[in-house]
Every structure is written in C-alpha cells, then in structure tokens.
Scaffold this motif. Sequence first.
Motif, mmCIF file in Angstrom:
data_model
loop_
_atom_site.group_PDB
_atom_site.id
_atom_site.type_symbol
_atom_site.label_atom_id
_atom_site.label_comp_id
_atom_site.label_asym_id
_atom_site.label_seq_id
_atom_site.Cartn_x
_atom_site.Cartn_y
_atom_site.Cartn_z
ATOM 1 N N ARG A 92 44.197 33.593 64.010
ATOM 2 C CA ARG A 92 45.268 33.133 64.580
ATOM 3 C C ARG A 92 46.037 33.090 63.586
ATOM 4 O O ARG A 92 46.780 34.291 63.066
ATOM 5 C CB ARG A 92 46.317 32.181 65.583
ATOM 6 N N ARG A 93 45.956 32.750 63.188
ATOM 7 C CA ARG A 93 47.070 32.958 61.457
ATOM 8 C C ARG A 93 46.495 33.405 60.194
ATOM 9 O O ARG A 93 47.691 33.817 60.571
ATOM 10 C CB ARG A 93 46.417 30.862 60.994
ATOM 11 N N ILE A 94 45.470 33.770 60.450
ATOM 12 C CA ILE A 94 44.845 34.793 59.709
ATOM 13 C C ILE A 94 45.815 36.615 60.545
ATOM 14 O O ILE A 94 46.261 37.213 59.436
ATOM 15 C CB ILE A 94 43.034 35.121 59.438
ATOM 16 N N TYR A 95 45.466 37.004 61.740
ATOM 17 C CA TYR A 95 45.891 37.759 62.309
ATOM 18 C C TYR A 95 47.349 37.870 62.098
ATOM 19 O O TYR A 95 47.973 38.659 61.900
ATOM 20 C CB TYR A 95 45.208 37.702 63.639
ATOM 21 N N ASP A 96 47.825 37.184 62.319
ATOM 22 C CA ASP A 96 49.224 37.193 62.243
ATOM 23 C C ASP A 96 50.304 36.931 60.433
ATOM 24 O O ASP A 96 51.336 36.781 60.103
ATOM 25 C CB ASP A 96 50.238 35.907 62.722
ATOM 26 N N GLY A 97 49.128 37.122 59.555
ATOM 27 C CA GLY A 97 48.856 37.565 58.396
ATOM 28 C C GLY A 97 50.140 35.516 57.839
ATOM 29 O O GLY A 97 50.399 35.465 56.165
ATOM 30 N N GLU A 98 49.844 34.172 58.026
ATOM 31 C CA GLU A 98 50.296 32.973 57.516
ATOM 32 C C GLU A 98 49.928 32.905 56.863
ATOM 33 O O GLU A 98 49.902 32.841 55.581
ATOM 34 C CB GLU A 98 50.289 32.220 59.127
ATOM 35 N N ILE A 99 47.655 33.718 56.245
ATOM 36 C CA ILE A 99 47.127 33.236 55.528
ATOM 37 C C ILE A 99 46.424 34.442 56.058
ATOM 38 O O ILE A 99 46.125 35.065 56.723
ATOM 39 C CB ILE A 99 46.203 31.476 55.523
ATOM 40 N N SER A 100 45.449 34.377 54.661
ATOM 41 C CA SER A 100 44.407 35.033 53.878
ATOM 42 C C SER A 100 43.607 34.806 54.585
ATOM 43 O O SER A 100 43.379 33.464 53.981
ATOM 44 C CB SER A 100 44.885 35.986 52.725
ATOM 45 N N ARG A 101 42.941 35.657 54.506
ATOM 46 C CA ARG A 101 41.589 35.017 54.832
ATOM 47 C C ARG A 101 40.528 34.038 53.775
ATOM 48 O O ARG A 101 39.647 33.576 53.858
ATOM 49 C CB ARG A 101 39.850 36.502 55.299
ATOM 50 N N TYR A 102 41.063 34.819 52.660
ATOM 51 C CA TYR A 102 40.658 33.981 51.542
ATOM 52 C C TYR A 102 41.100 32.528 51.138
ATOM 53 O O TYR A 102 40.500 31.199 51.180
ATOM 54 C CB TYR A 102 40.800 34.630 49.903
ATOM 55 N N GLU A 103 42.503 32.669 51.840
ATOM 56 C CA GLU A 103 43.426 30.827 51.591
ATOM 57 C C GLU A 103 42.796 30.313 52.865
ATOM 58 O O GLU A 103 42.459 29.164 52.771
ATOM 59 C CB GLU A 103 44.328 31.690 52.459
ATOM 60 N N ALA A 104 42.312 30.681 53.856
ATOM 61 C CA ALA A 104 41.659 30.086 54.778
ATOM 62 C C ALA A 104 40.763 29.900 54.401
ATOM 63 O O ALA A 104 39.932 28.473 54.446
ATOM 64 C CB ALA A 104 41.702 31.242 56.645
ATOM 65 N N ALA A 105 39.534 30.247 53.746
ATOM 66 C CA ALA A 105 38.247 30.377 53.670
ATOM 67 C C ALA A 105 38.109 28.720 53.088
ATOM 68 O O ALA A 105 37.213 27.372 52.789
ATOM 69 C CB ALA A 105 37.392 31.348 52.682
ATOM 70 N N GLU A 106 39.240 28.782 52.114
ATOM 71 C CA GLU A 106 39.632 27.160 50.536
ATOM 72 C C GLU A 106 39.721 26.494 51.466
ATOM 73 O O GLU A 106 39.443 25.388 51.395
ATOM 74 C CB GLU A 106 40.543 28.308 50.050
ATOM 75 N N GLU A 107 40.596 26.443 52.367
ATOM 76 C CA GLU A 107 41.316 25.290 53.260
ATOM 77 C C GLU A 107 40.825 24.874 54.405
ATOM 78 O O GLU A 107 40.507 23.048 53.856
ATOM 79 C CB GLU A 107 42.529 25.764 53.984
ATOM 80 N N TYR A 108 39.989 26.181 54.886
ATOM 81 C CA TYR A 108 39.168 25.233 55.934
ATOM 82 C C TYR A 108 36.998 24.868 55.532
ATOM 83 O O TYR A 108 36.675 24.229 56.194
ATOM 84 C CB TYR A 108 39.125 26.011 56.963
ATOM 85 N N SER A 109 37.211 25.083 54.176
ATOM 86 C CA SER A 109 36.159 25.473 53.096
ATOM 87 C C SER A 109 34.948 25.745 54.249
ATOM 88 O O SER A 109 33.822 25.608 54.623
ATOM 89 C CB SER A 109 35.620 23.054 53.776
ATOM 90 N N ILE A 110 35.549 27.544 54.382
ATOM 91 C CA ILE A 110 34.228 28.179 55.139
ATOM 92 C C ILE A 110 34.084 29.250 54.801
ATOM 93 O O ILE A 110 34.907 29.326 53.412
ATOM 94 C CB ILE A 110 34.685 28.598 56.776
ATOM 95 N N ASN A 111 33.462 30.072 54.889
ATOM 96 C CA ASN A 111 32.958 31.642 54.216
ATOM 97 C C ASN A 111 33.739 32.282 53.843
ATOM 98 O O ASN A 111 34.342 32.603 55.070
ATOM 99 C CB ASN A 111 31.680 31.864 54.069
ATOM 100 N N GLU A 112 34.385 32.901 53.290
ATOM 101 C CA GLU A 112 35.217 34.097 53.610
ATOM 102 C C GLU A 112 35.001 35.300 54.603
ATOM 103 O O GLU A 112 35.820 35.014 55.828
ATOM 104 C CB GLU A 112 35.807 35.030 52.292
ATOM 105 N N GLN A 113 33.422 35.588 55.225
ATOM 106 C CA GLN A 113 33.474 36.454 56.168
ATOM 107 C C GLN A 113 33.447 35.352 57.217
ATOM 108 O O GLN A 113 34.218 36.180 58.480
ATOM 109 C CB GLN A 113 31.834 36.548 55.530
#
Length: 100
Positions: free
Chosen positions: A13-34
Amino acid sequence: MKYTKEQRLDIGRRIYDGEISRYEAAEEYSINEQTARNYMRMYRDANQLPPKQGRRSICAPSFKKAPAELDELKAMTKEELIQELIKAKITEARLKKATR
C-alpha cells in the motif's frame, strides 16, 4: 526476514500510494527491490486497483511545425518545453554535422 500477509499488504500500500518508492521500501524493510514490487502488486490485486501509471517517457520529437516563438514558449508546460529543447538540440547537431 519474513513478513505476514498483512505486513506485505501494508508495504505494498505504501508503495502503491507513493509514500515510498520500491527502492526505499527494499532498503527500509531489508528486502529485494523485486520483492517490494511484488508486495505492491499483491496489494493492488487484493484491492482490485488499476496498475500504477509509470513515468511517461519522452517520445521522439516531431519536426512538423516551426520552432516556437517566445510567447508560445511561455505558455508551454514543462514537458512541452523539454520537447522544444530536444528539437533545438537535434536541429543544432544536424546543422553541425552538415557543415563538416
């Protein structure tokens, strides 16, 4: 780190709504960008939302009309100004190449 379905949907939801980019989410949550991208898709599909519109790419310039006058330039949007700049640079490069 594994996340629950609710956590994945919240990240999506955060990525879809534009709160964060998928790259920021990957870094923040320690997951792969994909993986972040997949979470966003999972959220979108779960809520039956339309696909996000990606950035519009700048299409090839059209040289059918004459260069814009100053008043026309002032009334243009940012994208239109970028198109005019691209046209001018291409024309300049072609003229330089022709004089060699």
